[in-house]
Design an enzyme around this catalytic site. Structure first.
Site, PDB file in Angstrom:
ATOM      1  N   ALA A 182     -12.444   9.748  -1.112  1.00  0.00           N
ATOM      2  CA  ALA A 182     -12.693  10.570   0.071  1.00  0.00           C
ATOM      3  C   ALA A 182     -11.408  10.721   0.852  1.00  0.00           C
ATOM      4  O   ALA A 182     -10.593   9.802   0.925  1.00  0.00           O
ATOM      5  CB  ALA A 182     -13.756   9.934   0.962  1.00  0.00           C
ATOM      6  N   ASP A 183     -11.235  11.910   1.419  1.00  0.00           N
ATOM      7  CA  ASP A 183     -10.123  12.144   2.333  1.00  0.00           C
ATOM      8  C   ASP A 183     -10.570  12.038   3.781  1.00  0.00           C
ATOM      9  O   ASP A 183      -9.756  11.786   4.666  1.00  0.00           O
ATOM     10  CB  ASP A 183      -9.512  13.512   2.057  1.00  0.00           C
ATOM     11  CG  ASP A 183      -8.692  13.502   0.782  1.00  0.00           C
ATOM     12  OD1 ASP A 183      -7.471  13.361   0.874  1.00  0.00           O
ATOM     13  OD2 ASP A 183      -9.286  13.615  -0.303  1.00  0.00           O
ATOM     14  N   ARG A 184     -11.868  12.226   4.020  1.00  0.00           N
ATOM     15  CA  ARG A 184     -12.419  11.995   5.352  1.00  0.00           C
ATOM     16  C   ARG A 184     -13.935  11.864   5.249  1.00  0.00           C
ATOM     17  O   ARG A 184     -14.573  12.627   4.526  1.00  0.00           O
ATOM     18  CB  ARG A 184     -12.043  13.121   6.322  1.00  0.00           C
ATOM     19  CG  ARG A 184     -12.407  12.809   7.777  1.00  0.00           C
ATOM     20  CD  ARG A 184     -11.969  13.915   8.725  1.00  0.00           C
ATOM     21  NE  ARG A 184     -10.533  14.142   8.713  1.00  0.00           N
ATOM     22  CZ  ARG A 184      -9.806  14.384   9.798  1.00  0.00           C
ATOM     23  NH1 ARG A 184     -10.385  14.420  10.987  1.00  0.00           N
ATOM     24  NH2 ARG A 184      -8.518  14.628   9.710  1.00  0.00           N
TER      25      ARG A 184
END
Length: 387
Positions: free
Chosen positions: A258-260
């Site tokens: 995940a990036d965010r």
């Protein structure tokens, strides 16, 4: 087992990164001497992966201040706490602007800003404040490997127990992943790919499946290389083959990074993740997000507030790789080329770098602090236990 390295440092504050645009055919390390070079490396994706770019930003910032402390005469911005603050805050903002979707980068710059303010408020002199910032930057990088191993174990054990609870053995688990979330995307071991590595190390993995992850092909270029290096049984598929894979092969889970992650569990990750999540839900396959606490952004309620980076359209039209049949250059390395796979005057190109997977398509969210699952009947996550 020894994985690959995305960043290497030396005692004299020298920082080098492997140019991931040249992998898997050429391993070339690039020295990062300045804040501007770090920004360019992140923006151009010579280095990528949310934890890795946060580490590079923090280490480069620390090295910049280390050189300033060693300079004679000392630079003017070290003359007072106020001049130091006025000088470094724009540098942190500049680093953050390189890739705004990846919250780890923002978390790193905010953490350094908080350290700066705390040291100023404590009445420390400029040089001591700079030393505090250097130490914090190194801490941001140094914490990554340990937490990756912890979340990989937490997620791996959860999956084993989940499979066992459905009257199965918990052996020979086949796991699909998207993009690259291993050592090349972190400071070591990896997040979702770390989970797969943990299953392999404990004898529970059957095969690791991975998507090519167009248009940058982080899967076919990078994940393939990592799995080969670690001697983990693996199978590559095109992005469009996920549905066919689920129809014709037993897949026990999808594990992604995940990036965010928003407060409700909505998750931004590499483009194509949402597609895999929809298909996993259709086939009742657990969908697991593995990411450090720093990726969770409790300041945004849901995925609609996550900024999605739009990459230059030309990137969706180009492919880089080694010439085939192989041809070696004067250094004995495989010759590489960039080729265009579309008409040169193509218009109307849509090229987002990320998509958002809604929380109701996610089975579990894993951080170094534990595993969060949605309560039965709930469409969102309570992440309080894992942040």
């Amino acid at each position: 087992m020894t994985g690959l390295t995305s960043i290497r440092t030396s005692r004299n504050s020298k920082i080098e990164i492997v140019d991931q645009l040249l992998l898997p055919h050429t391993t070339e390390f690039i020295e990062i001497d300045t804040i501007e070079q770090a920004h360019d490396a992140i923006k151009s994706m010579k280095i990528r992966g949310a934890p890795a770019i946060a580490s590079l930003a923090a280490l480069t910032f620390s090295a910049y201040l280390t050189r300033a402390l060693q300079a004679s005469p000392a630079p003017a911005f070290l003359s007072s706490p106020d001049t130091l603050k006025a000088h470094v805050l724009p540098l942190l903002d500049f680093l953050y602007s390189a890739r705004p979707t990846a919250v780890n980068l923002g978390a790193a710059t905010r953490r350094l800003t908080k350290t700066l303010q705390a040291s100023v408020d404590a009445g420390k002199d400029a040089k001591t404040i700079a030393q505090d910032l250097i130490a914090e930057g190194k801490n941001i990088d140094g914490e990554d490997v340990g937490r990756n191993k912890e979340m990989a174990k937490q997620g791996g054990e959860w999956l084993i127990n989940h499979v066992k609870s459905h009257d199965k053995t918990g052996e020979d688990l086949n796991v699909l992943t998207v993009c690259n979330t291993g050592s090349l995307a972190t400071s070591g071991y990896g997040t979702a790919l770390g989970l797969i590595t943990y299953l392999h190390e404990t004898g529970k993995l059957g095969k690791a499946y991975f998507t090519q992850s167009a248009p940058y092909h982080q899967g076919s270029r990078l994940t393939s290389l990592e799995l080969q290096t670690l001697k983990i049984p693996n199978v590559m598929i095109c992005d469009t083959m996920v549905g066919s894979l689920f129809q014709n092969h037993k897949i026990h889970a999808v594990a992604v990074g995940a990036d965010r992650i928003a407060k409700n569990g909505d998750t931004a990750n590499k483009i194509g993740t949402y597609n895999a999540a929809v298909l996993a839900a259709r086939h009742n396959i657990p969908f697991i997000v593995v990411a450090p606490v720093s990726t969770v952004d409790l300041d945004i309620a849901d995925g609609t507030s996550i900024p999605i980076e739009q990459r230059p359209p030309i990137e969706a039209c180009l492919v880089r790789g080694a010439l085939h049949p192989p041809s070696l250059n004067v250094h004995g390395e495989k010759e590489q080329a960039v080729v265009m796979i579309t008409p040169s005057d193509l218009e109307g190109i849509y090229n987002p770098s990320f998509d958002v997977t809604p929380a109701d398509l996610i089975t579990a969210i894993v951080t170094e602090k534990g595993v969060a699952v949605r309560e039965e009947g709930e469409l969102v996550f309570d992440l309080s236990s894992v942040v």
